[in-house]
Enzyme design. Structure first.
Site, short mmCIF file in Angstrom:
data_model
loop_
_atom_site.label_atom_id
_atom_site.label_comp_id
_atom_site.label_asym_id
_atom_site.label_seq_id
_atom_site.Cartn_x
_atom_site.Cartn_y
_atom_site.Cartn_z
N HIS A 244 -7.62 -1.10 -4.84
CA HIS A 244 -7.83 -1.65 -3.50
C HIS A 244 -8.54 -3.01 -3.55
O HIS A 244 -8.32 -3.86 -2.70
CB HIS A 244 -8.59 -0.67 -2.61
CG HIS A 244 -7.76 0.51 -2.18
ND1 HIS A 244 -7.68 1.66 -2.91
CD2 HIS A 244 -6.94 0.69 -1.11
CE1 HIS A 244 -6.86 2.52 -2.31
NE2 HIS A 244 -6.40 1.96 -1.21
N HIS B 113 -14.43 7.59 3.69
CA HIS B 113 -13.18 6.82 3.67
C HIS B 113 -12.06 7.54 4.43
O HIS B 113 -11.44 6.99 5.33
CB HIS B 113 -12.78 6.55 2.21
CG HIS B 113 -11.33 6.24 2.02
ND1 HIS B 113 -10.42 7.15 1.54
CD2 HIS B 113 -10.62 5.12 2.31
CE1 HIS B 113 -9.22 6.59 1.51
NE2 HIS B 113 -9.30 5.36 1.97
N PHE C 149 -1.13 7.34 4.70
CA PHE C 149 -1.09 6.29 3.68
C PHE C 149 0.08 5.32 3.86
O PHE C 149 -0.06 4.13 3.63
CB PHE C 149 -1.03 6.91 2.29
CG PHE C 149 -2.37 7.32 1.74
CD1 PHE C 149 -3.52 6.62 2.05
CD2 PHE C 149 -2.48 8.41 0.89
CE1 PHE C 149 -4.75 6.99 1.54
CE2 PHE C 149 -3.71 8.79 0.37
CZ PHE C 149 -4.85 8.08 0.69
N HIS D 235 -11.50 -1.19 4.12
CA HIS D 235 -11.57 -1.23 2.66
C HIS D 235 -12.46 -2.35 2.14
O HIS D 235 -12.99 -2.24 1.04
CB HIS D 235 -10.17 -1.26 2.05
CG HIS D 235 -9.64 0.12 1.85
ND1 HIS D 235 -9.91 0.85 0.72
CD2 HIS D 235 -8.94 0.94 2.67
CE1 HIS D 235 -9.38 2.05 0.84
NE2 HIS D 235 -8.79 2.15 2.02
N HIS E 280 0.83 -1.20 0.00
CA HIS E 280 0.00 0.00 0.00
C HIS E 280 0.86 1.24 0.00
O HIS E 280 0.66 2.18 -0.77
CB HIS E 280 -0.93 -0.02 1.22
CG HIS E 280 -1.95 1.08 1.19
ND1 HIS E 280 -1.84 2.21 1.96
CD2 HIS E 280 -3.08 1.23 0.46
CE1 HIS E 280 -2.87 3.00 1.71
NE2 HIS E 280 -3.64 2.43 0.81
N HIS F 51 -10.17 6.77 8.24
CA HIS F 51 -8.71 6.61 8.34
C HIS F 51 -8.19 7.45 9.50
O HIS F 51 -7.44 6.99 10.35
CB HIS F 51 -8.03 7.08 7.05
CG HIS F 51 -7.74 5.99 6.06
ND1 HIS F 51 -6.66 5.17 6.15
CD2 HIS F 51 -8.40 5.61 4.94
CE1 HIS F 51 -6.65 4.32 5.14
NE2 HIS F 51 -7.70 4.56 4.38
N HIS G 142 -4.29 6.86 -5.42
CA HIS G 142 -5.41 7.47 -4.70
C HIS G 142 -5.92 8.73 -5.41
O HIS G 142 -5.27 9.27 -6.28
CB HIS G 142 -5.01 7.82 -3.27
CG HIS G 142 -4.74 6.61 -2.45
ND1 HIS G 142 -3.50 6.03 -2.38
CD2 HIS G 142 -5.56 5.84 -1.70
CE1 HIS G 142 -3.56 4.97 -1.61
NE2 HIS G 142 -4.80 4.81 -1.18
CU1 C2O Z 1 -5.25 3.20 -0.03
CU2 C2O Z 1 -7.87 3.93 2.39
O1 C2O Z 1 -6.29 3.94 1.37
#
Ligand code: C2O
Length: 585
Positions: free
Chosen positions: A210, A331, A351, A364, A180, A335, A201
């Protein structure tokens, strides 16, 4: 609309993101003889085949051109999908791992303190989805039973053990986290011809990339416990019973636990889909606000594909051209809500480190489920781009047998074809259409705010910014509205992307109390983004659906709307380049 609005995806639409970069060069010119093929990419029947038969003679480094040469199948005429996209565009292809670089922290000009480049091995296999014999089942985390949890813990413990026995094993927990990191930390080159770095992203790669990432992560876990039907749990945060960190992740002795979190957000804290670094939501309103947000991200604001998936991104596109609704909203919020309450937000709130948090994969998995749910809600409308710059984009992953495999977007459009399915749960936001606070508001007519012209932009969001925006058309017919969505475009959003930033957008707010409007029709949407370790300043763009919103406010006959941009985090680091209304088919 019955057919795909191809006109939406023409050069005009995307010219702004592409023209900021020099046009991508051809991979090889007619004069240059194609390079000698050093090894082949083999198409195999599935993940159980051994890896590519030919090893490169150059010590494990492969040449991207050779890779493409070996991809006759993918690029043969029979597989080409008709498209209107710019002739010069080249889809993103698998990065050259041997050119992975650590990257530089642009603020300090020092090499980053984290190296997330994956191990490089001989040969790449062109991945073919194996036939589905038995579906993997992904349960809702909050409904999962003891037995399932024990199995999942065992699998994650085995993955973590690989870190110790062989730190270069690509199936190890840290190596998986690095996958990632590498794809979002500007460590790869977009192509051998471009020094622009790759960032998947904030663009149309968000969902398919993802999906593939979780696909292999899940298969690795399953193979480590010899269970080919193992499915990841999803965090059902869009449904009230799931709006809390699932218990299995909060047990301190579990392999699923991560100490680098905001400890105030362990159960029973309610997950806030509008979270903005410090609590700004009245706890009694979190659930209704969350459902309103979901309705906006999944129903109201996404009649156009670009608004759900994110903006086009091909070779030459600058990072972060434009995130889709879910990516830039709930989203990002979760995070940051899960990660430590510090500027860098480890693990989940940055990230580069997010993949170290087991909860990340459940977060995810829910986003992946929402993708399939959204496709199901579309009826006859297109469910994905027909643009081959999307369908033919490729990524690299390691599979459960440590083979380096290349996958593409077009194989990732249907989760059941990929062999997994989700537990059925309620989607209570589907009909959660918010009511207006004020109908027929005079806010725009009475406002002394400046009109959105170039003279007031660029403007910094270190305070609430209000502008009047002209509507080129008003009182449109039903047919016209069905054909074309009225969209508020906020462009040139410039942020320091090493920081968490968020702003919210409200239409015709009379009382200057935006917090009260998050569960009202006046709330048009938000922009927020997860900090990146490798900081750069990027310019992004969002589009917010206005057709239904203005109907609900009963101001469809007005010439102007009053737009309030309300900074919620890092406003001093956000600059807005312009605002306008467009109509998109
Ligand atoms: Cu690749 Cu929620 O991030």
């Amino acid at each position: 609309m019955a057919s795909l609005p191809l006109s939406c995806y023409t050069t005009t639409q995307f010219s702004s993101s592409i023209s900021t970069q020099p046009p991508p060069r051809q991979r090889f010119s007619a004069q240059t003889p194609p390079p000698t093929r050093r090894f082949q990419v083999r198409s195999t029947g599935g993940p159980n085949n051994e890896k590519g038969e030919n090893s490169p003679p150059n010590g494990g480094k492969f040449d991207r051109r050779n890779l493409l040469m070996g991809m006759g199948g993918l690029y043969s005429a029979a597989n080409l999908v008709p498209t209107d996209s710019p002739a010069s565009a080249t889809p993103i292809s698998s990065p050259d791992l041997s050119k992975c670089s650590r990257g530089t922290d642009l603020s300090t000009q020092q090499p980053l303190d984290v190296n997330c480049c994956p191990p490089v091995v001989d040969g790449i296999t062109n991945y073919k989805l194996p036939p589905v014999t038995k579906m993997r089942f992904r349960p809702a985390a909050h409904l999962a039973g003891k037995e399932y949890i024990a199995k999942y813990e065992k699998a994650v413990a085995a993955m973590k053990a690989l870190d110790k026995t062989d730190p270069t094993d690509p199936r190890g927990y840290s190596q998986q986290a690095n996958v990632h990191c590498a794809y979002c930390n500007l460590t790869y080159e977009q192509s051998e011809d471009s020094d622009t770095k790759l960032q998947i992203h904030n663009s149309w790669h968000f969902y398919p990339w993802h999906r593939w990432y979780l696909y292999f992560y899940e298969r690795i876990l399953g193979s480590l416990i010899d269970d080919p039907t193992f499915g990841l749990p999803f965090w059902n945060w869009d449904n009230p019973p799931g709006m809390v960190m699932p218990d299995m992740f909060a047990v301190t002795t579990s392999p699923l636990y991560d100490a680098r979190r905001n400890l105030e957000h362990l159960p029973p804290a309610a997950a806030d889909l509008n979270f903005a670094s410090k609590p700004t939501t009245d706890p009694s309103k979190i659930v209704t606000n969350n459902l309103t947000t979901m309705y906006g991200e999944m129903v109201r604001n996404v009649s156009k594909l670009e608004d759900f998936y994110g903006a086009k991104y091909v070779v030459g596109t600058a990072p972060d051209p434009g995130p889709g609704t879910v990516e830039r909203g709930s989203h990002t919020a979760l995070h940051v809500w899960v990660g430590e309450n510090t500027p860098t937000g480890e693990d989940m709130g940055n990230f580069y480190s997010a993949g170290r948090e087991s909860l990340f994969y459940s977060h995810h998995a829910n986003i992946d489920r929402l993708w399939s749910t959204w496709q199901g809600l579309r009826g006859k409308k297109p469910k994905g781009f027909k643009d081959k710059d999307w369908l033919d984009a490729t990524y690299l992953f390691y599979d459960e047998n440590k083979n380096l495999v290349q996958v593409n977007v077009k194989d990732a459009l249907d989760n059941e074809k990929m062999g997994y399915t989700y537990q059925k749960v309620d989607n209570p936001w589907v009909n959660y259409r918010p009511k207006p606070k004020v109908k027929k508001s005079k806010a725009a007519k009475n406002s002394k705010a400046p009109t959105a012209t170039d003279t007031i932009f660029p403007v910094k969001l270190d305070k609430v910014v209000k502008v009047l925006v002209d509507r080129p058309r008003k009182s449109r017919s039903k047919k016209d509205k069905e054909d074309e969505e009225e969209l508020l475009v906020i462009e040139g959003i410039e942020v320091d992307n090493s920081k968490f930033v968020r702003f919210e957008v409200f239409i015709n707010d009379e009382d200057d109390k935006p917090e009260d409007l998050r569960d009202k029709a006046e709330f048009a949407g938000a922009y927020s983004q997860v900090p990146h370790k490798n900081s750069t300043r990027t310019k992004s763009k969002i589009r917010l659906g206005l057709t239904e919103l203005l109907e609900d406010l009963d101001v469809d006959d007005d010439d102007q709307i009053l737009v309030a941009l309300v900074p919620k985090a890092g406003g001093e680091d956000i600059t807005i380049g312009g605002i306008k209304i467009i109509y998109a088919s």
